[in-house]
Design an enzyme around this catalytic site. Structure first.
Site, PDB file in Angstrom:
ATOM      1  N   LYS A  39      60.238  20.080  34.640  1.00  0.00           N
ATOM      2  CA  LYS A  39      58.842  20.204  35.119  1.00  0.00           C
ATOM      3  C   LYS A  39      58.560  21.633  35.614  1.00  0.00           C
ATOM      4  CE  LYS A  39      59.500  20.546  39.609  1.00  0.00           C
ATOM      5  NZ  LYS A  39      58.865  21.337  40.657  1.00  0.00           N
ATOM      6  N   SER A  52      52.506  26.113  43.882  1.00  0.00           N
ATOM      7  CA  SER A  52      53.702  26.243  43.041  1.00  0.00           C
ATOM      8  C   SER A  52      53.889  27.684  42.572  1.00  0.00           C
ATOM      9  CB  SER A  52      53.581  25.313  41.826  1.00  0.00           C
ATOM     10  OG  SER A  52      54.526  25.699  40.836  1.00  0.00           O
ATOM     11  N   ARG A  53      55.068  28.234  42.874  1.00  0.00           N
ATOM     12  CA  ARG A  53      55.382  29.602  42.397  1.00  0.00           C
ATOM     13  C   ARG A  53      55.431  29.640  40.884  1.00  0.00           C
ATOM     14  NH1 ARG A  53      60.865  30.131  45.870  1.00  0.00           N
ATOM     15  NH2 ARG A  53      59.883  29.466  47.791  1.00  0.00           N
ATOM     16  N   ASN A  54      55.931  28.542  40.286  1.00  0.00           N
ATOM     17  CA  ASN A  54      56.020  28.494  38.826  1.00  0.00           C
ATOM     18  C   ASN A  54      54.635  28.573  38.213  1.00  0.00           C
ATOM     19  OD1 ASN A  54      58.998  27.888  38.347  1.00  0.00           O
ATOM     20  ND2 ASN A  54      58.451  26.339  39.851  1.00  0.00           N
ATOM     21  N   VAL A  68      62.129  33.370  44.156  1.00  0.00           N
ATOM     22  CA  VAL A  68      62.734  32.822  42.942  1.00  0.00           C
ATOM     23  C   VAL A  68      61.746  31.904  42.220  1.00  0.00           C
ATOM     24  CG1 VAL A  68      64.566  31.312  42.079  1.00  0.00           C
ATOM     25  CG2 VAL A  68      65.063  32.968  43.877  1.00  0.00           C
TER      26      VAL A  68
HETATM   27  N1  LIG Z   1      59.546  25.255  47.680  1.00  0.00           N
HETATM   28  C1  LIG Z   1      59.285  23.975  47.453  1.00  0.00           C
HETATM   29  O1  LIG Z   1      58.180  23.465  47.745  1.00  0.00           O
HETATM   30  C2  LIG Z   1      60.329  23.089  46.852  1.00  0.00           C
HETATM   31  C3  LIG Z   1      60.142  21.706  46.867  1.00  0.00           C
HETATM   32  C4  LIG Z   1      61.121  20.891  46.314  1.00  0.00           C
HETATM   33  C5  LIG Z   1      62.271  21.441  45.773  1.00  0.00           C
HETATM   34  N2  LIG Z   1      62.414  22.780  45.759  1.00  0.00           N
HETATM   35  C6  LIG Z   1      63.635  23.312  45.145  1.00  0.00           C
HETATM   36  O2  LIG Z   1      64.490  23.711  46.195  1.00  0.00           O
HETATM   37  C7  LIG Z   1      65.286  24.823  45.769  1.00  0.00           C
HETATM   38  C8  LIG Z   1      65.159  25.905  46.808  1.00  0.00           C
HETATM   39  O3  LIG Z   1      63.809  26.287  46.798  1.00  0.00           O
HETATM   40  P1  LIG Z   1      63.082  26.985  48.016  1.00  0.00           P
HETATM   41  O4  LIG Z   1      61.666  27.125  47.591  1.00  0.00           O
HETATM   42  O5  LIG Z   1      63.365  26.295  49.300  1.00  0.00           O
HETATM   43  O6  LIG Z   1      63.854  28.379  47.984  1.00  0.00           O
HETATM   44  P2  LIG Z   1      63.424  29.809  48.522  1.00  0.00           P
HETATM   45  O7  LIG Z   1      63.345  30.729  47.364  1.00  0.00           O
HETATM   46  O8  LIG Z   1      62.221  29.658  49.411  1.00  0.00           O
HETATM   47  O9  LIG Z   1      64.660  30.237  49.434  1.00  0.00           O
HETATM   48  C9  LIG Z   1      65.986  30.125  49.047  1.00  0.00           C
HETATM   49  C10 LIG Z   1      66.867  30.673  50.182  1.00  0.00           C
HETATM   50  O10 LIG Z   1      68.220  30.475  49.803  1.00  0.00           O
HETATM   51  C11 LIG Z   1      68.954  31.619  50.238  1.00  0.00           C
HETATM   52  N3  LIG Z   1      70.214  31.665  49.497  1.00  0.00           N
HETATM   53  C12 LIG Z   1      70.408  31.991  48.191  1.00  0.00           C
HETATM   54  N4  LIG Z   1      71.711  31.849  47.877  1.00  0.00           N
HETATM   55  C13 LIG Z   1      72.350  31.428  48.991  1.00  0.00           C
HETATM   56  C14 LIG Z   1      73.704  31.085  49.288  1.00  0.00           C
HETATM   57  N5  LIG Z   1      74.668  31.158  48.359  1.00  0.00           N
HETATM   58  N6  LIG Z   1      74.004  30.696  50.549  1.00  0.00           N
HETATM   59  C15 LIG Z   1      73.043  30.630  51.493  1.00  0.00           C
HETATM   60  N7  LIG Z   1      71.753  30.930  51.275  1.00  0.00           N
HETATM   61  C16 LIG Z   1      71.406  31.316  50.029  1.00  0.00           C
HETATM   62  C17 LIG Z   1      68.005  32.782  50.000  1.00  0.00           C
HETATM   63  O11 LIG Z   1      68.379  33.915  50.742  1.00  0.00           O
HETATM   64  C18 LIG Z   1      66.671  32.165  50.457  1.00  0.00           C
HETATM   65  O12 LIG Z   1      66.444  32.365  51.832  1.00  0.00           O
HETATM   66  C19 LIG Z   1      64.751  25.225  44.381  1.00  0.00           C
HETATM   67  O13 LIG Z   1      65.590  24.740  43.386  1.00  0.00           O
HETATM   68  C20 LIG Z   1      63.395  24.546  44.285  1.00  0.00           C
HETATM   69  O14 LIG Z   1      63.058  24.200  42.962  1.00  0.00           O
HETATM   70  C21 LIG Z   1      61.497  23.618  46.302  1.00  0.00           C
END
Ligand SMILES: NC(=O)c1ccc[n+]([C@@H]2O[C@H](COP(=O)([O-])OP(=O)(O)OC[C@H]3O[C@@H](n4cnc5c(N)ncnc54)[C@H](O)[C@@H]3O)[C@@H](O)[C@H]2O)c1
Length: 305
Positions: free
Chosen positions: A189, A252-254, A277
């Site tokens: 998705k 959504s960033r995507n 990301v």
């Molecule tokens: N943002 C959303 O609304 C959302 C909702 C559901 C699921 N997700 C999923 O959750 C996952 C994370 O998304 P996000 O939006 O929370 O990420 P993000 O990009 O907001 O942040 C990710 C964080 O992880 C940290 N990080 C990276 N590698 C690391 C490591 N090895 N150890 C510790 N910290 C590390 C980065 O420094 C950053 O602070 C993604 O796969 C995304 O698809 C996101």
């Protein structure tokens, strides 16, 4: 009260931390980006990824994975998919023998084409591992906007424990038994969301978006079923639910990244401009390779490449 550790202080990990902090859990948070973590600790707010949501409760900030997880009852991996392997590899040896692990990352590992649970099983006991997915903007979970998610594990007791832990009167987790389907739906998705953004950026309309969502859903279902998933999963929260939320929203960033591409930016410029990301951009190629191996035609993914 339970201690919940978060590996990754991004948008969604932070949003979920507020849910369990409000229930009285102790929160341990670790991030590899130390300046980001320090800003978060000083402001008691994730200014970089989830501004506007104040953190309150028993929060502890760590710069080391071992200290973060060693006394935790639950460890949540809240990092992007391409960072999941390094995160679980570094933390798993220090997780208590009776603790549970949860992953929220949505994606397929590049090169190995593994789903996140296939990566996790190299390092962790799958009976104590769960995956949460479904339609959820971190911004809305952080503001306690009513949300429904899905949770799955190889072990029904683990599914139940994680479902209970994160459920509130504003957030409900539904149990699902289909790890493969949930993981594939969550990954594909994100690719469709970039496509939906491109459609928007090009100035096309609702008809075009509906065509992509519907055909994309059919394609991901076919791929999933071929790889062992249940077709019902794609009609549920982790499938059509997440497609709706991600393919139609500026949260959504995507979607935003796709919109910039549709408006004329190169994929590299668009990703750079988002500044965070963009999972769909990494996942497109991996999903396409997976579909080729499975012998499933995925036109909605192929057009990206
Ligand atoms: N943002 C959303 O609304 C959302 C909702 C559901 C699921 N997700 C999923 O959750 C996952 C994370 O998304 P996000 O939006 O929370 O990420 P993000 O990009 O907001 O942040 C990710 C964080 O992880 C940290 N990080 C990276 N590698 C690391 C490591 N090895 N150890 C510790 N910290 C590390 C980065 O420094 C950053 O602070 C993604 O796969 C995304 O698809 C996101």
């Amino acid at each position: 009260m339970k201690t919940v550790a978060f590996i990754g202080a991004g948008s969604f990990g932070t949003a979920l931390s507020t849910v369990v902090a409000a229930k009285g859990c102790k929160i341990n948070i670790y991030d590899i980006d130390e300046p980001h973590l320090k800003r978060m600790e000083d402001a008691m707010e994730n200014i970089d990824y989830l501004p506007g949501v104040k953190l309150s409760g028993d929060y502890h900030f760590f710069t080391d994975a071992e200290d973060t997880v060693k006394n935790a009852d639950i460890v949540v991996f809240s990092v992007p998919a391409q960072h999941f392997r390094s995160a679980i590899k570094s933390a798993a040896p220090f997780i208590k023998e009776d603790a549970l692990a949860v992953n929220i990352a949505k994606g397929i590992e590049q090169h190995t084409l593994k789903r996140m649970s296939e990566v996790a099983e190299e390092y962790f006991d799958m009976q104590r591992y769960a995956c949460i997915s479904g339609p959820s903007h971190a911004e809305e979970v952080g503001l306690e906007i009513p949300t429904a998610l899905a949770v799955t594990s190889a072990n029904p007791d683990t599914t139940h424990t994680i479902g209970e832990l994160f459920s509130t009167n504003r957030l409900r987790l539904y149990s699902n038994e289909d790890m493969i389907g949930m993981e594939l739906a969550g990954s594909v998705k994100n690719v469709m969301a970039v496509g939906s953004g491109i459609i928007d950026g090009l100035g096309y309309g609702d008809n075009t978006r509906a065509a992509l969502i519907t055909r994309g859903l059919a394609e991901m279902t076919r791929l999933g079923v071929k790889l062992g998933a249940k077709s019902e999963t794609f009609a549920g929260l982790a499938g059509v639910g997440d497609m709706i939320v991600t393919c139609t929203s500026m949260h959504s960033r995507n979607f935003r990244c796709g919109r910039l591409i549709g408006q004329g930016m190169s994929p590299e410029e668009a990703t750079e401009s988002i500044g965070m990301v963009v999972e769909g951009m990494f996942t497109a190629e991996a999903v396409y390779e997976l579909s080729q191996k499975a012998g499933i035609e995925m036109e909605c993914v192929r057009i990206f490449l």
